[in-house]
Each structure stands twice: as structure tokens, then as C-alpha cells.
Write an enzyme that holds these catalytic residues in place. Structure first.
Site, short mmCIF file in Angstrom:
data_model
loop_
_atom_site.label_atom_id
_atom_site.label_comp_id
_atom_site.label_asym_id
_atom_site.label_seq_id
_atom_site.Cartn_x
_atom_site.Cartn_y
_atom_site.Cartn_z
CD GLU A 99 -3.19 0.60 0.41
OE1 GLU A 99 -2.69 1.51 -0.29
OE2 GLU A 99 -4.41 0.49 0.60
CG ASP A 103 -6.08 8.55 6.23
OD1 ASP A 103 -5.34 9.23 6.95
OD2 ASP A 103 -7.18 8.96 5.82
CB VAL A 153 1.81 13.41 2.11
CG1 VAL A 153 2.16 13.96 3.47
CG2 VAL A 153 1.31 11.97 2.22
CG ASP A 159 -4.01 11.07 -6.48
OD1 ASP A 159 -4.04 10.30 -5.51
OD2 ASP A 159 -5.04 11.51 -7.04
#
Ligand code: 5GP
Length: 181
Positions: A99, A103, A153, A159
Site C-alpha cells: 500500500e 490512513d 501528502v 496524488d
């Protein structure tokens, strides 16, 4: 490079390369004489898995899954849709999910349940980045690149609105450009 709107550099290219090499060495030790298949999660993990793969000294295969989370673009809902499934079965194999970032952990939680149901021999997680403060479900991450604070980030595959994946470092977006956390 696409740097016009980029904020502070959080992790330099040199630090990324060094850490990826360390993780690659660890995986190579742990998976000697096993049947490793790395599962990259599209699209964010592409840069990481490409570098990680080249730092391995053990045989391994790669496969990819693409998932999308329902809900707002920023907040994971935990309800995940599979956009692209694996090409090959993983029954009896040693699966390592790769990954970009964990989060809330909801996406990975879903993915692990889905892949476990296919009866691999083992299943572990390798994530370049993790935001422990944001975690909503407990996910065992076997290999972690960097713990980062609760901030959005981009770069090194990550992205914002499909941009910035090409940066060879990880950076913050400037306050006014970043999605609200
Ligand atoms: P989770 O289900 O763990 O909340 O969400 C994980 C996914 O959210 C990641 O695979 C990534 O696509 C996206 N994500 C979470 N935090 C960030 C971040 O700081 N930057 C970017 N670009 N994507 C993020």
C-alpha cells in the site's frame, strides 16, 4: 517536475530510497524459501512497489488490485468497490499487500477480509506511509516505511486530483491547496 504548488518536502528522495532498500532486505530475509506474491494496490502504490520489487533478492510475483472507496474523496467510508481484481488465484500462497498509505485503515481492512476469504497461506501488509493518529480500525502492518503526522501528502505515487504522482519525494500541499482533514 510538477512543483508549482508543492509545499514543504516531508521525505526526501534519498530517505525514501534508503528506507525502501531496508524494507526490501527485511522482506528478502523473511520470505526466503516461501512463495511470495506481492499485491500492489492501484494506483498509489505503483512507484513504491516498483522500487521495492527491485530491492528484493528472493523470487516473487506481483499482481494488482484497484479499489475505490465510496464517500468523499478525502474520507474513506469503509465500503470499498473492487475496480480491478487480481489476475491470478492466491490460494496457498504467501501474500504481501503493498500500500502507499494507511490512513483510517478501512480500505485495507476490507481488502484483507476479501483476500483472506481466498485462503492464502499467509497474508501481511507493507505500507510506505502510515498516519497512526487517523486510524479507525486496528490493522497489523508488518512493514512500515514512515509514520507521518495527520496531514495530506503527495508524491512518490500519491496524488491530489491525479497530479503529483511523479515527484520522487513526498511533500505536503500548501495549506490553501490541501483538502481539509
Ligand atoms: P483509508 O481507508 O486507510 O482511510 O484510506 C487509504 C487511502 O486513502 C490510501 O490508499 C490513499 O489512496 C488515500 N489517502 C489517505 N491519506 C492520503 C494522503 O495523505 N495523501 C494521498 N494522496 N492519499 C491519501
Amino acid at each position: 517536475m510538477d512543483q508549482a504548488n508543492i509545499g514543504e518536502v516531508l521525505i526526501s528522495s534519498e530517505d525514501l530510497q534508503r528506507r525502501v532498500g531496508e524494507i526490501g532486505a527485511e522482506i528478502s530475509r523473511d520470505y526466503r524459501d516461501r512463495d511470495l506474491v506481492m499485491v500492489g494496490v492501484l494506483r498509489g502504490a505503483v512507484v513504491f512497489i516498483a522500487d521495492l520489487l527491485r530491492s528484493l533478492t528472493v523470487p516473487c510475483e506481483i499482481d494488482f488490485m484497484a479499489v475505490s472507496s465510496y464517500g468523499s474523496s478525502r474520507d474513506s467510508s469503509g465500503v470499498v468497490r473492487i475496480l480491478k481484481d487480481l489476475d491470478d488465484p492466491i490460494y496457498g500462497r504467501d501474500v504481501l499487500i503493498v500500500e502507499d498509505i494507511v490512513d483510517s485503515g478501512l480500505t485495507l481492512n476490507y481488502l484483507m477480509r476479501n483476500l483472506r476469504a481466498r485462503d492464502p497461506k499467509s497474508i501481511e501488509v507493507c505500507s510506505l506511509l502510515t498516519k497512526p493518529e487517523r486510524r479507525r480500525v486496528d490493522i497489523p502492518i508488518r512493514y512500515t516505511g514512515f509514520e507521518i503526522p495527520n496531514t495530506f501528502v503527495v508524491g512518490y505515487g500519491l496524488d491530489y486530483a491525479q497530479r503529483y504522482r511523479n515527484l520522487d519525494y513526498v511533500a505536503l500541499l500548501p495549506e490553501d491547496a490541501a483538502p481539509t482533514l
